[in-house]
Each structure stands twice: as C-alpha cells, then as structure tokens.
Design a protein around this motif. Structure first.
Motif, PDB file in Angstrom:
ATOM      1  N   GLY A 158       0.817  -1.218   0.000  1.00 57.19           N
ATOM      2  CA  GLY A 158       0.000   0.000   0.000  1.00 57.19           C
ATOM      3  C   GLY A 158       0.844   1.259   0.000  1.00 57.19           C
ATOM      4  O   GLY A 158       0.548   2.228  -0.728  1.00 57.19           O
ATOM      5  N   TYR A 159       1.906   1.250   0.789  1.00 59.09           N
ATOM      6  CA  TYR A 159       2.759   2.434   0.857  1.00 59.09           C
ATOM      7  C   TYR A 159       3.532   2.662  -0.435  1.00 59.09           C
ATOM      8  O   TYR A 159       3.654   3.794  -0.910  1.00 59.09           O
ATOM      9  CB  TYR A 159       3.722   2.338   2.047  1.00 59.09           C
ATOM     10  N   VAL A 160       4.091   1.604  -1.013  1.00 64.20           N
ATOM     11  CA  VAL A 160       4.859   1.768  -2.248  1.00 64.20           C
ATOM     12  C   VAL A 160       3.969   2.339  -3.348  1.00 64.20           C
ATOM     13  O   VAL A 160       4.379   3.236  -4.110  1.00 64.20           O
ATOM     14  CB  VAL A 160       5.482   0.431  -2.689  1.00 64.20           C
ATOM     15  N   LYS A 161       2.740   1.871  -3.428  1.00 65.54           N
ATOM     16  CA  LYS A 161       1.820   2.397  -4.429  1.00 65.54           C
ATOM     17  C   LYS A 161       1.493   3.862  -4.145  1.00 65.54           C
ATOM     18  O   LYS A 161       1.420   4.684  -5.071  1.00 65.54           O
ATOM     19  CB  LYS A 161       0.545   1.564  -4.463  1.00 65.54           C
ATOM     20  N   TYR A 162       1.291   4.197  -2.870  1.00 68.37           N
ATOM     21  CA  TYR A 162       0.984   5.583  -2.525  1.00 68.37           C
ATOM     22  C   TYR A 162       2.176   6.495  -2.793  1.00 68.37           C
ATOM     23  O   TYR A 162       2.031   7.565  -3.408  1.00 68.37           O
ATOM     24  CB  TYR A 162       0.569   5.701  -1.060  1.00 68.37           C
ATOM     25  N   TRP A 163       3.362   6.112  -2.323  1.00 64.53           N
ATOM     26  CA  TRP A 163       4.551   6.937  -2.570  1.00 64.53           C
ATOM     27  C   TRP A 163       4.752   7.163  -4.065  1.00 64.53           C
ATOM     28  O   TRP A 163       5.047   8.275  -4.496  1.00 64.53           O
ATOM     29  CB  TRP A 163       5.799   6.255  -1.993  1.00 64.53           C
ATOM     30  N   SER A 164       4.575   6.102  -4.843  1.00 69.19           N
ATOM     31  CA  SER A 164       4.769   6.195  -6.300  1.00 69.19           C
ATOM     32  C   SER A 164       3.751   7.140  -6.927  1.00 69.19           C
ATOM     33  O   SER A 164       4.087   7.989  -7.768  1.00 69.19           O
ATOM     34  CB  SER A 164       4.662   4.805  -6.933  1.00 69.19           C
ATOM     35  N   LEU A 165       2.497   6.987  -6.513  1.00 67.54           N
ATOM     36  CA  LEU A 165       1.429   7.847  -7.025  1.00 67.54           C
ATOM     37  C   LEU A 165       1.715   9.312  -6.743  1.00 67.54           C
ATOM     38  O   LEU A 165       1.633  10.173  -7.623  1.00 67.54           O
ATOM     39  CB  LEU A 165       0.106   7.433  -6.389  1.00 67.54           C
ATOM     40  N   LYS A 166       2.102   9.594  -5.513  1.00 71.48           N
ATOM     41  CA  LYS A 166       2.323  10.982  -5.101  1.00 71.48           C
ATOM     42  C   LYS A 166       3.525  11.584  -5.812  1.00 71.48           C
ATOM     43  O   LYS A 166       3.487  12.744  -6.265  1.00 71.48           O
ATOM     44  CB  LYS A 166       2.521  11.032  -3.587  1.00 71.48           C
ATOM     45  N   ILE A 198      13.443   6.345  -2.423  1.00 71.25           N
ATOM     46  CA  ILE A 198      14.267   5.391  -3.173  1.00 71.25           C
ATOM     47  C   ILE A 198      13.499   4.111  -3.436  1.00 71.25           C
ATOM     48  O   ILE A 198      13.522   3.560  -4.545  1.00 71.25           O
ATOM     49  CB  ILE A 198      15.579   5.112  -2.405  1.00 71.25           C
ATOM     50  N   THR A 199      12.781   3.626  -2.430  1.00 74.08           N
ATOM     51  CA  THR A 199      11.965   2.418  -2.598  1.00 74.08           C
ATOM     52  C   THR A 199      10.941   2.609  -3.711  1.00 74.08           C
ATOM     53  O   THR A 199      10.750   1.739  -4.569  1.00 74.08           O
ATOM     54  CB  THR A 199      11.244   2.076  -1.285  1.00 74.08           C
ATOM     55  N   ALA A 200      10.279   3.767  -3.728  1.00 77.99           N
ATOM     56  CA  ALA A 200       9.250   4.034  -4.733  1.00 77.99           C
ATOM     57  C   ALA A 200       9.853   4.172  -6.129  1.00 77.99           C
ATOM     58  O   ALA A 200       9.307   3.650  -7.109  1.00 77.99           O
ATOM     59  CB  ALA A 200       8.476   5.298  -4.370  1.00 77.99           C
ATOM     60  N   LEU A 201      10.976   4.871  -6.242  1.00 78.38           N
ATOM     61  CA  LEU A 201      11.584   5.064  -7.551  1.00 78.38           C
ATOM     62  C   LEU A 201      12.096   3.743  -8.129  1.00 78.38           C
ATOM     63  O   LEU A 201      12.035   3.515  -9.339  1.00 78.38           O
ATOM     64  CB  LEU A 201      12.724   6.080  -7.453  1.00 78.38           C
ATOM     65  N   LYS A 202      12.586   2.870  -7.268  1.00 75.26           N
ATOM     66  CA  LYS A 202      12.999   1.548  -7.735  1.00 75.26           C
ATOM     67  C   LYS A 202      11.786   0.766  -8.230  1.00 75.26           C
ATOM     68  O   LYS A 202      11.852   0.068  -9.244  1.00 75.26           O
ATOM     69  CB  LYS A 202      13.713   0.799  -6.616  1.00 75.26           C
ATOM     70  N   TYR A 203      10.690   0.875  -7.513  1.00 74.30           N
ATOM     71  CA  TYR A 203       9.444   0.218  -7.919  1.00 74.30           C
ATOM     72  C   TYR A 203       8.983   0.728  -9.288  1.00 74.30           C
ATOM     73  O   TYR A 203       8.508  -0.042 -10.128  1.00 74.30           O
ATOM     74  CB  TYR A 203       8.377   0.469  -6.864  1.00 74.30           C
ATOM     75  N   LEU A 204       9.157   2.011  -9.523  1.00 72.15           N
ATOM     76  CA  LEU A 204       8.748   2.620 -10.789  1.00 72.15           C
ATOM     77  C   LEU A 204       9.754   2.372 -11.919  1.00 72.15           C
ATOM     78  O   LEU A 204       9.460   2.651 -13.075  1.00 72.15           O
ATOM     79  CB  LEU A 204       8.565   4.126 -10.605  1.00 72.15           C
ATOM     80  N   LYS A 226       5.914   9.964 -17.344  1.00 71.31           N
ATOM     81  CA  LYS A 226       4.937   9.218 -18.136  1.00 71.31           C
ATOM     82  C   LYS A 226       4.138   8.223 -17.292  1.00 71.31           C
ATOM     83  O   LYS A 226       3.230   7.563 -17.796  1.00 71.31           O
ATOM     84  CB  LYS A 226       5.639   8.467 -19.271  1.00 71.31           C
ATOM     85  N   LYS A 227       4.492   8.112 -16.020  1.00 73.32           N
ATOM     86  CA  LYS A 227       3.920   7.046 -15.194  1.00 73.32           C
ATOM     87  C   LYS A 227       2.548   7.377 -14.620  1.00 73.32           C
ATOM     88  O   LYS A 227       1.803   6.493 -14.228  1.00 73.32           O
ATOM     89  CB  LYS A 227       4.867   6.733 -14.028  1.00 73.32           C
ATOM     90  N   LEU A 228       2.214   8.628 -14.523  1.00 76.93           N
ATOM     91  CA  LEU A 228       1.009   9.012 -13.779  1.00 76.93           C
ATOM     92  C   LEU A 228      -0.270   8.724 -14.539  1.00 76.93           C
ATOM     93  O   LEU A 228      -0.425   9.114 -15.685  1.00 76.93           O
ATOM     94  CB  LEU A 228       1.053  10.507 -13.433  1.00 76.93           C
ATOM     95  N   ASN A 229      -1.153   8.019 -13.904  1.00 84.24           N
ATOM     96  CA  ASN A 229      -2.530   7.907 -14.376  1.00 84.24           C
ATOM     97  C   ASN A 229      -3.285   9.108 -13.808  1.00 84.24           C
ATOM     98  O   ASN A 229      -3.484   9.216 -12.609  1.00 84.24           O
ATOM     99  CB  ASN A 229      -3.151   6.601 -13.886  1.00 84.24           C
TER     100      ASN A 229
END
Length: 312
Positions: A229-237, A270-276, A292-295
């Motif tokens: 849940g956090y990785v998805k949220y950090w990435s989204l933000k 860093i965790t989020a950017l690696k995920y992305l 280009k990642k943002l929906n």
C-alpha cells in the motif's frame, strides 16, 4: 502499532472467532485469530469476567458453538459499528445500538471535512474505552502492530462519510515517537474496502506531518500488505508531483527536492523510484520515464487541502 512490547500480544496461529456482526447489517469473516477478547481459562468473552466493564451484557461466550471445536472459540462476535463495544448476543447488540451515545455524535475533533469524507482525531487519553475497543477489533484484521490496552500515547484518526457517524477506517499515530513516525497502524474495515480509503488515510497522515514541518513516514516494520500500500501511494504521489505538482517544470531533480515537496523520507523515495523503474546508478532519476507514469485519474483519493482543519 506497539508499546512496551505489547504489540504482538494475543495473536494466534489460526482464527478463533468465525465471523463478526458489525452493526445490524454487516457480517463478514475474521482474518486473524486473537485471544485478547477472551478470558484465557474459560474462553468466555473477557468483559463477562469483569461484570460488563468493557463490553455489553452477554451470555456465556459461546453463542451456540460447540466448545469441543479445536479452532473457533466463538461463532459470531457482535460489535457496535459506532463505538466498537462487543457482545456474544445479537439481542444485546440491537438493544445497545438504539442508545449508543456515538450514534448521533461521533467522538473526537474534526480535522478534515469535505462533502464526501470527514476525519476526526480521537485522543486515547480522552476516549480510552472507545480506543481500546477499536484496537481489539483491529486485531482481528491485522496480523501485527496492534496493541489494545495502553492507548494514552496514541491519537486515532477515524474516517467517516460526512453524512454518517459510522467509522469506515482509521490510522493511529504515536504522540511520543523518537523517529517522528506519522502512522503506527492503518486499517480500512472490511465493508468499506476498495474505495481507496487506505490511500486517502496515508495521504492525510503526511498532511499532518507537513503541517508540523516534518519529514516523516510510517512506523517500521510494515506488514507485507502495508508495504504494498505504501509503495503504491509513494509512487502515485511522486508521479503526480512530477506531472502536475511543484516538480513539474524542474529539469534537474535530487532526492532531497522530492523529499522537501512530498514530506517523504529519502529511503522511502528510493523504494518508490525503484518500484517505478526510474532510479539508476548513483541515484540518477530518469525524469522522462517518471513523467509518463502518472494515471491522471488515480489522484481522486487524495486529500484536498481546502478541507483541512489542522490548526489547533
């Protein structure tokens, strides 16, 4: 969330309450076992051993279940959907619901109020029994970090539909945190999941931190589901900030820039950017990929600043 080593107390290897009746119209299975509702010797609901001090009046803690069953100690736990008091008797719950003082006025102070959702802060020191019963309930749906008794050092941020007094989920925050954590545990109750309320609550926790001028994040370790849940949220933000936010027009970005804008810890970024897939060697950020990642429709669950009421 934990305190004085109490966090994992009561967790069992298998479910011991089969189902929860939450209010009059919501019934669902538990996810995890917990013995903290029960007297350890009799396996009756604990409040029955205390003359009703923690729950409603009730029967013998079995509501028709075969005591010889090796798994379930109770078929159905009846829980008030306004105050989280509990019983093993359906009629007692129905009687209590008519007079529950939180049915008309939920506890706590409003910290966010939009046309759709309201978040209220409930202090463990002021509404101790409410918070303890909430934590007991939480133990049935989280397998770690769920204390239940020592709530005085915690605040609970509870989300409601603005037109309702029925809690849908919450997160807790330790008021005395050496690492300045902004969240101890978070749970959206089963009937209200799949509404992006988890993302909404995580975002609100960071709004609190930013209002206090803090770079912050959750208490670790996270559960596997919590980490997802956090990785998805950090990435989204982060994606949103690069696409439409404060970082949209910057040509060169550092991790410190992202942290300053989002309020996220650098390790979490860093965790989020690696995920992305947007972080290279030497922490090089691939901006063209990131933007280009943002929906653009995925930010609907985030908190709207105009409805914040964080000034005390």
């Amino acid at each position: 969330m934990s305190h004085d080593g109490e966090g994992l107390y009561g967790i069992l290897n298998e479910r011991n309450i089969k189902e929860v009746q939450f209010g009059v119209d919501k019934r669902f299975p538990t996810w995890y076992g917990s013995n903290v509702y029960f007297d350890p010797e009799s396996r009756a609901l604990g409040y029955l051993e205390k003359n009703g001090s923690d729950g409603l009046s009730g029967s013998n803690g079995t509501n028709g279940h075969n005591k010889g069953d090796v798994q379930f100690w109770l078929d159905t736990l009846y829980v008030c959907e306004y105050c989280f008091k509990y019983t093993d008797n359906e009629e007692d719950l129905a009687g209590h619901a008519k007079h529950c003082r939180f049915q008309k006025h939920s506890p706590g102070k409003i910290k966010y109020k939009s046309p759709n959702y309201t978040i209220k802060r409930v202090k463990g020191t002021k509404h101790r029994l409410f918070c303890q019963c909430l934590c007991l309930f939480t133990k049935l749906f989280l397998d770690n970090k769920s204390m239940y008794f020592k709530v005085d050092h915690y605040e609970f941020y509870i989300v409601y539909e603005t037109s309702s007094t029925k809690p849908m989920g919450f997160f807790s925050k330790d008021t005395v945190s050496y690492y300045q954590n902004n969240l101890a545990c978070v749970l959206v109750f089963p009937p209200y999941q799949r509404r992006q309320l988890g993302t909404f609550l995580l975002d609100f926790s960071y709004k609190i931190s930013k209002s206090e001028g803090l770079i912050s994040g959750p208490e670790f370790p996270l559960s596997p589901f919590g980490l997802i849940g956090y990785v998805k949220y950090w990435s989204l933000k982060i994606c949103w900030e690069f696409s439409e936010g404060e970082l949209a027009n910057m040509e060169k970005i550092t991790l410190e820039n992202i942290s300053s804008v989002t309020g996220f810890r650098i390790s979490d970024i860093i965790t989020a950017l690696k995920y992305l897939g947007c972080l290279g060697e030497s922490d090089e950020i691939y901006l063209s990929i990131l933007r280009k990642k943002l929906n653009r429709h995925s930010c609907e669950a985030l908190v709207e600043d105009e409805y914040l009421l964080l000034d005390d």
